[in-house]
Design a protein around this motif. Structure first.
Motif, PDB file in Angstrom:
ATOM      1  N   SER A   1       0.648  -1.141   0.035  1.00  0.00           N
ATOM      2  CA  SER A   1      -0.104   0.132   0.038  1.00  0.00           C
ATOM      3  C   SER A   1       0.856   1.240  -0.199  1.00  0.00           C
ATOM      4  CB  SER A   1      -0.995  -0.117   1.129  1.00  0.00           C
ATOM      5  OG  SER A   1      -1.779  -1.096   1.126  1.00  0.00           O
ATOM      6  N   GLY A   2       2.208   0.944   0.181  1.00  0.00           N
ATOM      7  CA  GLY A   2       2.929   2.366   0.363  1.00  0.00           C
ATOM      8  C   GLY A   2       4.491   2.204  -0.014  1.00  0.00           C
ATOM      9  N   GLY A   3       4.696   1.537  -1.050  1.00  0.00           N
ATOM     10  CA  GLY A   3       5.980   1.291  -1.441  1.00  0.00           C
ATOM     11  C   GLY A   3       6.400   0.790  -3.009  1.00  0.00           C
ATOM     12  N   ASP A   4       7.542   0.804  -3.298  1.00  0.00           N
ATOM     13  CA  ASP A   4       8.295   0.176  -4.658  1.00  0.00           C
ATOM     14  C   ASP A   4       7.979  -1.261  -4.777  1.00  0.00           C
ATOM     15  OD1 ASP A   4       8.130   3.013  -5.237  1.00  0.00           O
ATOM     16  OD2 ASP A   4      10.385   3.096  -4.861  1.00  0.00           O
ATOM     17  N   ILE A   5       8.120  -1.490  -5.836  1.00  0.00           N
ATOM     18  CA  ILE A   5       8.013  -3.329  -5.936  1.00  0.00           C
ATOM     19  C   ILE A   5       9.037  -3.508  -7.044  1.00  0.00           C
ATOM     20  CG2 ILE A   5       6.874  -5.358  -6.978  1.00  0.00           C
ATOM     21  CD1 ILE A   5       4.255  -4.358  -5.762  1.00  0.00           C
ATOM     22  N   THR A   6       9.992  -4.325  -6.836  1.00  0.00           N
ATOM     23  CA  THR A   6      11.195  -4.558  -7.726  1.00  0.00           C
ATOM     24  C   THR A   6      11.152  -6.311  -8.025  1.00  0.00           C
ATOM     25  OG1 THR A   6      12.341  -2.424  -7.250  1.00  0.00           O
ATOM     26  CG2 THR A   6      13.702  -4.107  -8.366  1.00  0.00           C
TER      27      THR A   6
ATOM     28  N   LEU B   1       1.464  -8.913 -14.624  1.00  0.00           N
ATOM     29  CA  LEU B   1       0.306  -8.279 -14.361  1.00  0.00           C
ATOM     30  C   LEU B   1       0.763  -7.157 -13.234  1.00  0.00           C
ATOM     31  CD1 LEU B   1      -2.008 -11.558 -13.481  1.00  0.00           C
ATOM     32  CD2 LEU B   1      -1.874  -9.846 -15.799  1.00  0.00           C
ATOM     33  N   GLY B   2       0.702  -6.000 -13.540  1.00  0.00           N
ATOM     34  CA  GLY B   2       1.235  -4.909 -12.686  1.00  0.00           C
ATOM     35  C   GLY B   2       0.108  -3.846 -12.828  1.00  0.00           C
ATOM     36  N   GLU B   3      -0.116  -3.148 -11.584  1.00  0.00           N
ATOM     37  CA  GLU B   3      -0.848  -1.876 -11.428  1.00  0.00           C
ATOM     38  C   GLU B   3      -0.536  -1.027 -10.346  1.00  0.00           C
ATOM     39  OE1 GLU B   3      -5.662  -0.723 -10.563  1.00  0.00           O
ATOM     40  OE2 GLU B   3      -4.894  -2.862 -10.902  1.00  0.00           O
ATOM     41  N   THR B   4      -0.514   0.270 -10.760  1.00  0.00           N
ATOM     42  CA  THR B   4       0.077   1.255  -9.508  1.00  0.00           C
ATOM     43  C   THR B   4      -0.668   2.315  -9.603  1.00  0.00           C
ATOM     44  OG1 THR B   4       2.023   2.631  -8.844  1.00  0.00           O
ATOM     45  CG2 THR B   4       1.905   1.978 -11.105  1.00  0.00           C
ATOM     46  N   SER B   5      -1.176   3.105  -8.535  1.00  0.00           N
ATOM     47  CA  SER B   5      -1.810   4.149  -8.689  1.00  0.00           C
ATOM     48  C   SER B   5      -1.039   5.776  -8.502  1.00  0.00           C
ATOM     49  CB  SER B   5      -2.816   4.262  -7.476  1.00  0.00           C
ATOM     50  OG  SER B   5      -3.564   3.155  -7.582  1.00  0.00           O
ATOM     51  N   GLY B   6       0.346   5.439  -8.358  1.00  0.00           N
ATOM     52  CA  GLY B   6       1.125   6.455  -8.136  1.00  0.00           C
ATOM     53  C   GLY B   6       2.550   6.319  -8.531  1.00  0.00           C
TER      54      GLY B   6
ATOM     55  N   THR C   1       0.749  -1.943  -6.219  1.00  0.00           N
ATOM     56  CA  THR C   1       1.279  -0.985  -5.388  1.00  0.00           C
ATOM     57  C   THR C   1       0.210   0.321  -5.263  1.00  0.00           C
ATOM     58  OG1 THR C   1       2.533   0.531  -4.489  1.00  0.00           O
ATOM     59  CG2 THR C   1       2.869   0.004  -6.793  1.00  0.00           C
ATOM     60  N   SER C   2      -0.102   0.891  -4.318  1.00  0.00           N
ATOM     61  CA  SER C   2      -1.022   1.912  -4.363  1.00  0.00           C
ATOM     62  C   SER C   2      -0.166   3.400  -4.276  1.00  0.00           C
ATOM     63  CB  SER C   2      -1.740   2.051  -3.065  1.00  0.00           C
ATOM     64  OG  SER C   2      -2.918   0.973  -3.086  1.00  0.00           O
ATOM     65  N   GLY C   3       1.355   3.262  -4.098  1.00  0.00           N
ATOM     66  CA  GLY C   3       1.923   4.387  -3.681  1.00  0.00           C
ATOM     67  C   GLY C   3       3.295   4.477  -4.477  1.00  0.00           C
TER      68      GLY C   3
END
Length: 324
Positions: free
Chosen positions: A206-211, A238-243, A223-225
């Motif tokens: 909910s609050g970080g990067d994904i690598t 499959l990847g989704e980010t709001s920010g 990730t939301s942020g």
């Protein structure tokens, strides 16, 4: 009469000063007492508990704690070793250790830590603030061991395990390395990284990067942020980010469904990669350097077509950047 008046007034002043001195003395004494009591409460200690359990491959570890970092590594093929390091105010350490439990049930090892903070521990100010309780689990498992980890306040790292892993933390980073098997990982407040692994990955933060680097398998992340990076991966994405931004570097396309609401999507594939591109943006432009046969009407903000003759679908959408 005048003399008696001055004598009475002097006596009153003396009584007033005596009482004021007594009040001041009592105040100073009280402050010193509280400081001394607070300092005695703040005595920092460190305690280490260690337990070993004889097991067989294919077993299970279940760890549940409402505080603490968790570090898991591959170890002996017939043993689970659990080391717990606790550091903090003596009273807090003793309280946590008292509520700590190890248990073995068949080929399953269960570790439970439950720390309930008292009212006095929550409300402390200035020099009276207690040091934070620091808890760290260091666990070695057989390679072929499933684990389910839940911690409410720490980082989670897993290295060298060849079975499915489930981990959830409410307040830390998640790091995975050299693992084979499915990964189901979640954090409410940290970054996530997977390296040199093989198996389906399901990651949520909910609050970080994904690598994710040098990993084979279907990768499903959200990730939301933060940003998402797929680096030298092999599998459906499959990847989704709001920010954040989405970066992909892979030799081949095995299917993509990528969405961001706040930045660019950048795809780097080999010149021979195949795919069916469906890319659109509401806040930028779409660019494609690979050989593409357009299908339908294309524009700067929307492109559909077959790349190198077609292949797996590449569905790319952003509302706040370019696609290239």
């Amino acid at each position: 009469m005048l003399k008696n008046y001055f004598i009475g007034d002097a006596m009153s002043l003396q009584i007033f000063m005596t009482r004021k001195f007594q009040s001041l003395f009592f105040l100073i004494f009280s402050i010193l007492f509280v400081i001394n009591y607070s300092l005695s409460e703040k005595k920092i200690i460190e305690r280490t508990d260690e337990h070993q359990f004889s097991v067989q491959g294919g077993g299970t570890l279940i760890l549940t704690s409402n505080i603490g970092d968790v570090q898991i590594v591959a170890g002996k093929p017939d043993e689970v070793s659990v080391k717990v390091k606790v550091k903090g105010v003596e009273k807090q350490v003793q309280k946590y250790v008292t509520n700590f439990d190890y248990k073995k049930d068949g080929n399953k090892v269960i570790v439970t830590g439950d720390y309930k903070r008292g009212l006095g521990e929550k409300i402390r100010f200035g020099i009276f603030r207690s040091s934070a309780l620091d808890v760290k689990f260091i666990i070695s498992l057989p390679e072929q061991f499933f684990s389910e980890i839940t911690t409410a306040g720490g980082d989670v790292s897993i290295k060298g395990i060849k079975k499915k892993q489930i981990a959830k933390t409410s307040g830390g980073d998640v790091n995975i390395e050299d693992c084979n098997g499915e990964l189901w990982l979640a954090t409410s407040g940290g970054n996530m990284e997977v390296r040199n692994s093989n198996g389906k990955c399901n990651l949520r933060t909910s609050g970080g990067d994904i690598t994710i680097k040098n990993t084979v398998g279907e990768l499903d992340v959200k990730t939301s942020g933060g940003n998402i990076v797929f680096d030298e991966v092999d599998g459906k994405l499959l990847g989704e980010t709001s920010g954040g931004k989405i970066d992909v570097r892979s030799k081949e396309n095995k299917g993509m469904n990528l969405k961001t609401s706040g930045s660019d999507i950048v795809i780097k594939l080999s010149s021979s990669a195949k795919g069916v591109l469906d890319a659109s943006t509401f806040g930028g432009e779409v660019h494609c350097d690979l050989s593409i046969d357009a299908v339908g009407k294309s524009s700067k903000t929307k492109v559909k077509g077959n790349i190198n003759g077609g292949g797996e679908l590449m569905l790319l959408k952003t509302t706040g950047g370019d696609i290239k």
